[in-house]
Design a protein around this motif. Structure first.
Motif, PDB file in Angstrom:
ATOM      1  N   CYS A  34       0.840  -1.194   0.000  1.00  0.00           N
ATOM      2  CA  CYS A  34       0.000   0.000   0.000  1.00  0.00           C
ATOM      3  C   CYS A  34       0.874   1.242   0.000  1.00  0.00           C
ATOM      4  O   CYS A  34       2.105   1.155  -0.035  1.00  0.00           O
ATOM      5  CB  CYS A  34      -0.953  -0.001   1.193  1.00  0.00           C
ATOM      6  SG  CYS A  34      -0.175   0.452   2.749  1.00  0.00           S
ATOM      7  N   THR A  36       1.671   3.113   2.331  1.00  0.00           N
ATOM      8  CA  THR A  36       2.609   3.142   3.454  1.00  0.00           C
ATOM      9  C   THR A  36       3.950   2.518   3.052  1.00  0.00           C
ATOM     10  O   THR A  36       5.013   2.989   3.461  1.00  0.00           O
ATOM     11  CB  THR A  36       2.009   2.394   4.672  1.00  0.00           C
ATOM     12  OG1 THR A  36       0.802   3.058   5.032  1.00  0.00           O
ATOM     13  CG2 THR A  36       2.947   2.387   5.859  1.00  0.00           C
ATOM     14  N   HIS A  57       3.563  -4.993   5.662  1.00  0.00           N
ATOM     15  CA  HIS A  57       2.763  -5.041   6.894  1.00  0.00           C
ATOM     16  C   HIS A  57       1.346  -5.568   6.662  1.00  0.00           C
ATOM     17  O   HIS A  57       0.508  -5.468   7.542  1.00  0.00           O
ATOM     18  CB  HIS A  57       2.710  -3.640   7.520  1.00  0.00           C
ATOM     19  CG  HIS A  57       2.019  -2.659   6.636  1.00  0.00           C
ATOM     20  ND1 HIS A  57       2.650  -2.041   5.585  1.00  0.00           N
ATOM     21  CD2 HIS A  57       0.746  -2.222   6.610  1.00  0.00           C
ATOM     22  CE1 HIS A  57       1.779  -1.259   4.969  1.00  0.00           C
ATOM     23  NE2 HIS A  57       0.612  -1.354   5.556  1.00  0.00           N
ATOM     24  N   GLU A  58       1.089  -6.116   5.452  1.00  0.00           N
ATOM     25  CA  GLU A  58      -0.241  -6.692   5.171  1.00  0.00           C
ATOM     26  C   GLU A  58       0.023  -8.134   4.768  1.00  0.00           C
ATOM     27  O   GLU A  58       0.166  -8.447   3.593  1.00  0.00           O
ATOM     28  CB  GLU A  58      -0.909  -5.901   4.031  1.00  0.00           C
ATOM     29  CG  GLU A  58      -1.037  -4.406   4.339  1.00  0.00           C
ATOM     30  CD  GLU A  58      -1.638  -3.585   3.196  1.00  0.00           C
ATOM     31  OE1 GLU A  58      -1.958  -4.156   2.132  1.00  0.00           O
ATOM     32  OE2 GLU A  58      -1.777  -2.367   3.377  1.00  0.00           O
ATOM     33  N   GLU A 129      -5.861  -5.837   6.618  1.00  0.00           N
ATOM     34  CA  GLU A 129      -5.106  -4.790   7.353  1.00  0.00           C
ATOM     35  C   GLU A 129      -5.573  -3.400   6.922  1.00  0.00           C
ATOM     36  O   GLU A 129      -6.051  -2.626   7.768  1.00  0.00           O
ATOM     37  CB  GLU A 129      -3.599  -5.011   7.174  1.00  0.00           C
ATOM     38  CG  GLU A 129      -2.753  -4.219   8.167  1.00  0.00           C
ATOM     39  CD  GLU A 129      -2.671  -2.738   7.870  1.00  0.00           C
ATOM     40  OE1 GLU A 129      -2.762  -1.929   8.817  1.00  0.00           O
ATOM     41  OE2 GLU A 129      -2.551  -2.360   6.688  1.00  0.00           O
TER      42      GLU A 129
HETATM   43 ZN   LIG Z   1      -1.002  -0.785   4.387  1.00  0.00          ZN
END
Ligand SMILES: [Zn+2]
Ligand SMILES: [Zn+2]
Length: 314
Positions: A34, A36, A57-58, A129
Protein backbone atom coordinates in the motif's frame (compact mmCIF):
# COMPACT_ATOMS: atom_id res chain seq x y z
CA UNK A 1 15.62 -17.33 3.25
CA UNK A 2 14.96 -14.41 0.89
CA UNK A 3 13.49 -11.11 2.04
CA UNK A 4 13.25 -7.48 0.96
CA UNK A 5 15.10 -5.12 3.29
CA UNK A 6 15.42 -1.36 3.33
CA UNK A 7 18.99 -0.12 3.82
CA UNK A 8 18.14 3.58 3.65
CA UNK A 9 15.88 5.97 1.74
CA UNK A 10 15.17 4.51 -1.69
CA UNK A 11 17.55 1.61 -1.04
CA UNK A 12 15.55 -1.63 -1.21
CA UNK A 13 17.52 -4.87 -1.57
CA UNK A 14 16.40 -8.46 -1.99
CA UNK A 15 18.75 -10.50 0.14
CA UNK A 16 19.46 -13.83 1.70
CA UNK A 17 18.81 -13.19 5.42
CA UNK A 18 18.87 -15.21 8.64
CA UNK A 19 15.65 -16.96 9.65
CA UNK A 20 13.62 -14.57 11.81
CA UNK A 21 13.21 -15.51 15.44
CA UNK A 22 10.19 -14.82 17.64
CA UNK A 23 7.24 -16.41 19.35
CA UNK A 24 5.58 -17.86 16.22
CA UNK A 25 7.13 -18.42 12.80
CA UNK A 26 4.80 -17.92 9.83
CA UNK A 27 5.53 -18.94 6.22
CA UNK A 28 4.26 -16.04 4.11
CA UNK A 29 1.72 -16.88 1.40
CA UNK A 30 0.99 -13.33 0.26
CA UNK A 31 1.66 -9.77 1.35
CA UNK A 32 -0.17 -6.86 -0.22
CA UNK A 33 1.42 -3.44 -0.65
CA UNK A 34 0.00 0.00 0.00
CA UNK A 35 0.97 3.67 0.06
CA UNK A 36 2.61 3.14 3.45
CA UNK A 37 5.14 0.82 1.80
CA UNK A 38 5.88 3.47 -0.82
CA UNK A 39 6.36 5.97 2.05
CA UNK A 40 8.68 3.52 3.85
CA UNK A 41 10.81 3.23 0.73
CA UNK A 42 10.93 6.90 -0.25
CA UNK A 43 10.74 8.81 3.01
CA UNK A 44 11.20 6.32 5.85
CA UNK A 45 8.40 5.76 8.38
CA UNK A 46 7.86 5.84 12.13
CA UNK A 47 6.91 2.14 12.09
CA UNK A 48 10.25 1.04 10.58
CA UNK A 49 12.96 -0.24 12.90
CA UNK A 50 16.64 0.67 12.38
CA UNK A 51 18.20 -0.05 8.97
CA UNK A 52 18.51 -2.59 7.50
CA UNK A 53 14.77 -2.92 8.10
CA UNK A 54 12.36 -5.60 6.99
CA UNK A 55 9.01 -4.29 5.81
CA UNK A 56 5.64 -5.30 4.39
CA UNK A 57 2.76 -5.04 6.89
CA UNK A 58 -0.24 -6.69 5.17
CA UNK A 59 0.75 -10.32 5.57
CA UNK A 60 -0.96 -13.70 5.44
CA UNK A 61 0.65 -17.10 5.86
CA UNK A 62 0.73 -20.45 7.60
CA UNK A 63 1.84 -20.92 11.20
CA UNK A 64 4.74 -23.36 11.27
CA UNK A 65 3.72 -24.70 14.72
CA UNK A 66 0.01 -25.44 14.11
CA UNK A 67 -0.42 -25.26 10.32
CA UNK A 68 -3.23 -22.70 10.68
CA UNK A 69 -3.65 -19.90 8.15
CA UNK A 70 -3.32 -16.52 9.80
CA UNK A 71 -3.24 -12.83 9.11
CA UNK A 72 -0.14 -11.42 10.77
CA UNK A 73 -1.40 -8.20 12.32
CA UNK A 74 1.13 -5.41 11.92
CA UNK A 75 0.94 -4.21 15.50
CA UNK A 76 0.45 -5.41 19.06
CA UNK A 77 -0.67 -2.81 21.60
CA UNK A 78 1.01 -2.90 25.02
CA UNK A 79 -2.28 -3.36 26.97
CA UNK A 80 -0.93 -1.20 29.81
CA UNK A 81 -0.69 2.45 28.69
CA UNK A 82 -3.37 5.11 29.26
CA UNK A 83 -4.78 4.62 25.72
CA UNK A 84 -4.88 0.82 25.96
CA UNK A 85 -6.66 1.24 29.32
CA UNK A 86 -9.60 2.94 27.59
CA UNK A 87 -9.68 0.78 24.44
CA UNK A 88 -7.98 3.30 22.13
CA UNK A 89 -5.25 0.81 21.31
CA UNK A 90 -4.54 2.43 17.93
CA UNK A 91 -2.87 5.22 19.92
CA UNK A 92 -0.85 2.85 22.15
CA UNK A 93 2.26 4.58 23.49
CA UNK A 94 4.36 1.40 23.37
CA UNK A 95 3.12 -0.35 20.23
CA UNK A 96 5.12 -3.32 18.97
CA UNK A 97 5.19 -3.15 15.16
CA UNK A 98 5.40 -6.46 13.31
CA UNK A 99 6.88 -5.98 9.85
CA UNK A 100 8.47 -8.30 7.31
CA UNK A 101 5.70 -9.52 5.03
CA UNK A 102 7.98 -9.02 2.04
CA UNK A 103 10.00 -12.10 2.97
CA UNK A 104 9.56 -15.84 2.89
CA UNK A 105 9.00 -16.13 6.63
CA UNK A 106 8.04 -13.72 9.38
CA UNK A 107 8.24 -14.07 13.16
CA UNK A 108 5.39 -12.61 15.19
CA UNK A 109 4.06 -12.51 18.74
CA UNK A 110 1.07 -14.87 19.04
CA UNK A 111 -1.02 -11.82 19.99
CA UNK A 112 -0.51 -10.41 16.47
CA UNK A 113 -2.15 -13.39 14.74
CA UNK A 114 -5.75 -13.52 13.51
CA UNK A 115 -7.42 -16.68 12.20
CA UNK A 116 -8.37 -16.61 8.50
CA UNK A 117 -11.62 -18.26 7.39
CA UNK A 118 -11.33 -21.29 5.09
CA UNK A 119 -12.11 -20.22 1.55
CA UNK A 120 -10.68 -16.71 1.87
CA UNK A 121 -7.52 -16.66 -0.29
CA UNK A 122 -4.32 -15.18 1.13
CA UNK A 123 -4.34 -12.05 -1.06
CA UNK A 124 -7.88 -11.25 0.05
CA UNK A 125 -7.15 -11.90 3.71
CA UNK A 126 -4.06 -9.65 3.57
CA UNK A 127 -6.36 -6.76 2.66
CA UNK A 128 -7.92 -7.03 6.12
CA UNK A 129 -5.11 -4.79 7.35
CA UNK A 130 -6.01 -1.72 5.25
CA UNK A 131 -9.73 -2.58 5.48
CA UNK A 132 -9.41 -2.54 9.29
CA UNK A 133 -8.07 1.01 9.02
CA UNK A 134 -11.14 1.87 6.92
CA UNK A 135 -13.42 0.21 9.51
CA UNK A 136 -11.71 2.32 12.16
CA UNK A 137 -12.10 5.52 10.12
CA UNK A 138 -15.82 4.88 9.58
CA UNK A 139 -16.18 4.28 13.33
CA UNK A 140 -14.47 7.66 13.87
CA UNK A 141 -17.00 9.19 11.46
CA UNK A 142 -19.86 8.05 13.70
CA UNK A 143 -22.20 7.16 10.81
CA UNK A 144 -24.22 4.80 12.99
CA UNK A 145 -25.81 7.95 14.44
CA UNK A 146 -26.86 9.34 11.03
CA UNK A 147 -27.31 6.50 8.52
CA UNK A 148 -28.87 8.68 5.82
CA UNK A 149 -26.17 11.34 5.90
CA UNK A 150 -24.91 12.73 2.59
CA UNK A 151 -21.50 11.11 2.77
CA UNK A 152 -18.54 11.85 0.53
CA UNK A 153 -15.20 10.18 0.00
CA UNK A 154 -12.39 12.19 -1.50
CA UNK A 155 -9.93 10.00 -3.41
CA UNK A 156 -10.62 6.74 -5.22
CA UNK A 157 -7.48 4.81 -4.34
CA UNK A 158 -7.95 1.44 -2.65
CA UNK A 159 -8.49 3.11 0.75
CA UNK A 160 -11.08 5.52 -0.67
CA UNK A 161 -12.89 2.63 -2.37
CA UNK A 162 -12.92 0.61 0.86
CA UNK A 163 -14.32 3.62 2.75
CA UNK A 164 -17.01 4.13 0.11
CA UNK A 165 -18.02 0.47 0.33
CA UNK A 166 -18.25 0.54 4.13
CA UNK A 167 -20.37 3.70 4.02
CA UNK A 168 -22.69 2.08 1.45
CA UNK A 169 -23.00 -0.97 3.76
CA UNK A 170 -23.84 1.44 6.62
CA UNK A 171 -26.76 2.79 4.58
CA UNK A 172 -25.27 6.18 3.69
CA UNK A 173 -25.88 8.02 0.44
CA UNK A 174 -22.27 7.98 -0.82
CA UNK A 175 -20.48 10.09 -3.42
CA UNK A 176 -16.83 9.39 -4.24
CA UNK A 177 -14.70 11.95 -6.05
CA UNK A 178 -11.68 11.06 -8.15
CA UNK A 179 -10.24 12.47 -11.35
CA UNK A 180 -9.59 8.98 -12.82
CA UNK A 181 -12.52 7.62 -14.80
CA UNK A 182 -11.49 4.01 -14.04
CA UNK A 183 -11.64 4.64 -10.28
CA UNK A 184 -15.04 6.29 -10.58
CA UNK A 185 -16.25 3.12 -12.33
CA UNK A 186 -14.83 1.02 -9.45
CA UNK A 187 -16.68 3.22 -6.94
CA UNK A 188 -19.94 2.72 -8.83
CA UNK A 189 -19.41 -1.05 -8.77
CA UNK A 190 -19.14 -0.69 -4.97
CA UNK A 191 -22.54 1.03 -4.84
CA UNK A 192 -21.43 4.67 -4.63
CA UNK A 193 -22.14 7.60 -6.91
CA UNK A 194 -18.96 8.91 -8.54
CA UNK A 195 -17.98 12.43 -9.57
CA UNK A 196 -14.84 14.30 -10.60
CA UNK A 197 -15.24 16.99 -7.93
CA UNK A 198 -17.34 17.27 -4.78
CA UNK A 199 -19.94 20.03 -4.46
CA UNK A 200 -18.68 22.74 -2.12
CA UNK A 201 -20.29 22.67 1.33
CA UNK A 202 -22.57 19.85 0.15
CA UNK A 203 -21.89 16.89 2.46
CA UNK A 204 -22.71 15.98 6.06
CA UNK A 205 -19.70 13.70 6.25
CA UNK A 206 -16.49 13.94 4.23
CA UNK A 207 -13.85 11.24 4.44
CA UNK A 208 -10.49 12.23 2.98
CA UNK A 209 -8.35 9.47 1.45
CA UNK A 210 -5.84 11.44 -0.60
CA UNK A 211 -2.98 11.93 1.85
CA UNK A 212 -1.87 15.35 0.63
CA UNK A 213 -2.43 18.79 2.19
CA UNK A 214 -4.55 19.94 -0.77
CA UNK A 215 -6.78 16.89 -0.23
CA UNK A 216 -7.33 17.84 3.41
CA UNK A 217 -8.27 21.36 2.34
CA UNK A 218 -10.63 20.05 -0.39
CA UNK A 219 -12.33 17.79 2.18
CA UNK A 220 -13.01 20.78 4.43
CA UNK A 221 -14.32 22.82 1.49
CA UNK A 222 -16.82 20.02 0.65
CA UNK A 223 -18.28 19.91 4.18
CA UNK A 224 -21.75 21.33 4.89
CA UNK A 225 -22.44 23.25 8.12
CA UNK A 226 -22.27 20.89 11.09
CA UNK A 227 -20.46 18.20 9.11
CA UNK A 228 -17.77 15.84 10.27
CA UNK A 229 -14.55 15.68 8.26
CA UNK A 230 -12.43 12.58 8.81
CA UNK A 231 -8.81 12.75 7.66
CA UNK A 232 -7.71 9.23 6.75
CA UNK A 233 -4.77 9.73 4.38
CA UNK A 234 -1.54 10.59 6.18
CA UNK A 235 0.27 13.62 4.76
CA UNK A 236 4.06 13.43 4.37
CA UNK A 237 5.73 14.51 7.63
CA UNK A 238 6.60 18.20 7.67
CA UNK A 239 3.70 19.18 5.41
CA UNK A 240 1.31 21.87 6.59
CA UNK A 241 -2.33 22.59 5.83
CA UNK A 242 -3.83 26.08 5.67
CA UNK A 243 -7.37 25.96 7.05
CA UNK A 244 -10.20 28.41 6.28
CA UNK A 245 -10.95 29.93 9.69
CA UNK A 246 -14.60 30.95 9.25
CA UNK A 247 -16.35 27.60 8.59
CA UNK A 248 -14.45 25.90 11.39
CA UNK A 249 -16.14 28.28 13.80
CA UNK A 250 -19.42 29.47 12.24
CA UNK A 251 -20.30 26.17 10.51
CA UNK A 252 -19.09 24.10 13.47
CA UNK A 253 -17.08 21.71 11.33
CA UNK A 254 -15.86 18.75 13.30
CA UNK A 255 -12.46 17.64 12.04
CA UNK A 256 -11.15 14.27 13.16
CA UNK A 257 -8.07 12.25 12.36
CA UNK A 258 -8.29 8.50 11.85
CA UNK A 259 -5.14 6.45 12.26
CA UNK A 260 -4.56 2.71 12.19
CA UNK A 261 -6.98 0.24 13.81
CA UNK A 262 -7.60 -1.98 16.83
CA UNK A 263 -7.23 -5.80 16.88
CA UNK A 264 -11.04 -6.12 17.00
CA UNK A 265 -11.33 -4.02 13.84
CA UNK A 266 -8.95 -6.42 12.08
CA UNK A 267 -11.27 -9.32 12.91
CA UNK A 268 -14.27 -7.30 11.70
CA UNK A 269 -12.43 -6.63 8.40
CA UNK A 270 -11.59 -10.32 7.97
CA UNK A 271 -15.28 -11.18 8.47
CA UNK A 272 -16.37 -8.60 5.85
CA UNK A 273 -13.89 -10.04 3.33
CA UNK A 274 -14.85 -13.66 4.06
CA UNK A 275 -18.56 -12.82 3.66
CA UNK A 276 -17.93 -11.08 0.31
CA UNK A 277 -19.32 -7.76 1.62
CA UNK A 278 -16.14 -6.10 0.39
CA UNK A 279 -15.07 -7.55 -2.97
CA UNK A 280 -11.31 -7.87 -2.54
CA UNK A 281 -10.88 -9.25 -6.07
CA UNK A 282 -11.99 -5.86 -7.41
CA UNK A 283 -9.02 -4.34 -5.56
CA UNK A 284 -6.35 -6.98 -6.25
CA UNK A 285 -3.64 -6.18 -8.75
CA UNK A 286 -1.02 -8.42 -10.27
CA UNK A 287 0.91 -10.94 -8.19
CA UNK A 288 4.64 -10.28 -8.30
CA UNK A 289 7.79 -11.81 -6.81
CA UNK A 290 10.27 -10.07 -4.51
CA UNK A 291 12.55 -9.21 -7.41
CA UNK A 292 9.85 -7.07 -8.99
CA UNK A 293 8.96 -5.21 -5.78
CA UNK A 294 11.32 -2.24 -6.04
CA UNK A 295 10.20 -1.23 -9.53
CA UNK A 296 6.55 -1.92 -8.78
CA UNK A 297 6.59 0.37 -5.71
CA UNK A 298 8.24 3.16 -7.74
CA UNK A 299 5.75 3.03 -10.59
CA UNK A 300 3.21 5.87 -10.61
CA UNK A 301 -0.33 4.54 -10.25
CA UNK A 302 -2.73 5.31 -13.06
CA UNK A 303 -6.07 3.90 -14.10
CA UNK A 304 -7.80 1.49 -11.75
CA UNK A 305 -6.84 1.40 -8.07
CA UNK A 306 -5.27 -2.00 -7.49
CA UNK A 307 -3.10 -3.36 -4.70
CA UNK A 308 0.11 -5.19 -5.53
CA UNK A 309 0.15 -8.77 -4.27
CA UNK A 310 3.61 -10.09 -3.40
CA UNK A 311 4.30 -13.82 -3.34
CA UNK A 312 7.78 -14.08 -1.78
CA UNK A 313 8.23 -17.68 -2.98
CA UNK A 314 7.84 -16.82 -6.65
ZN1 LIG B 1 -1.00 -0.79 4.39
ZN1 LIG C 1 -0.59 0.68 25.01
Amino acid sequence: MRAARLHGLGDLRIEEVAEPSGEVLVTVEAATACATDVKCLRHGHLILGPYPARFGHETVGVREDTGERVLVGDSVPCARCRFCDVGQTQLCERMTWVLGGFGQRIAAPAAALHAVADGLPAAGAAMAEPLAAAVHAVARAGVAACPDARAAVLGGGTMGLMLARLLVLAGCDVTLADRHEERRAQAQAFGARAVQRLDPAGHDLVMEAVGRPEGWRAAIDAAAPGAAVVLVGGCPSGSEVTLPAAPLHYAELDIRGAFHHTPGEVDRALALLAAGDVDWRALAGPTIGLDELHDALQRPSHGEARKLVVDPHR
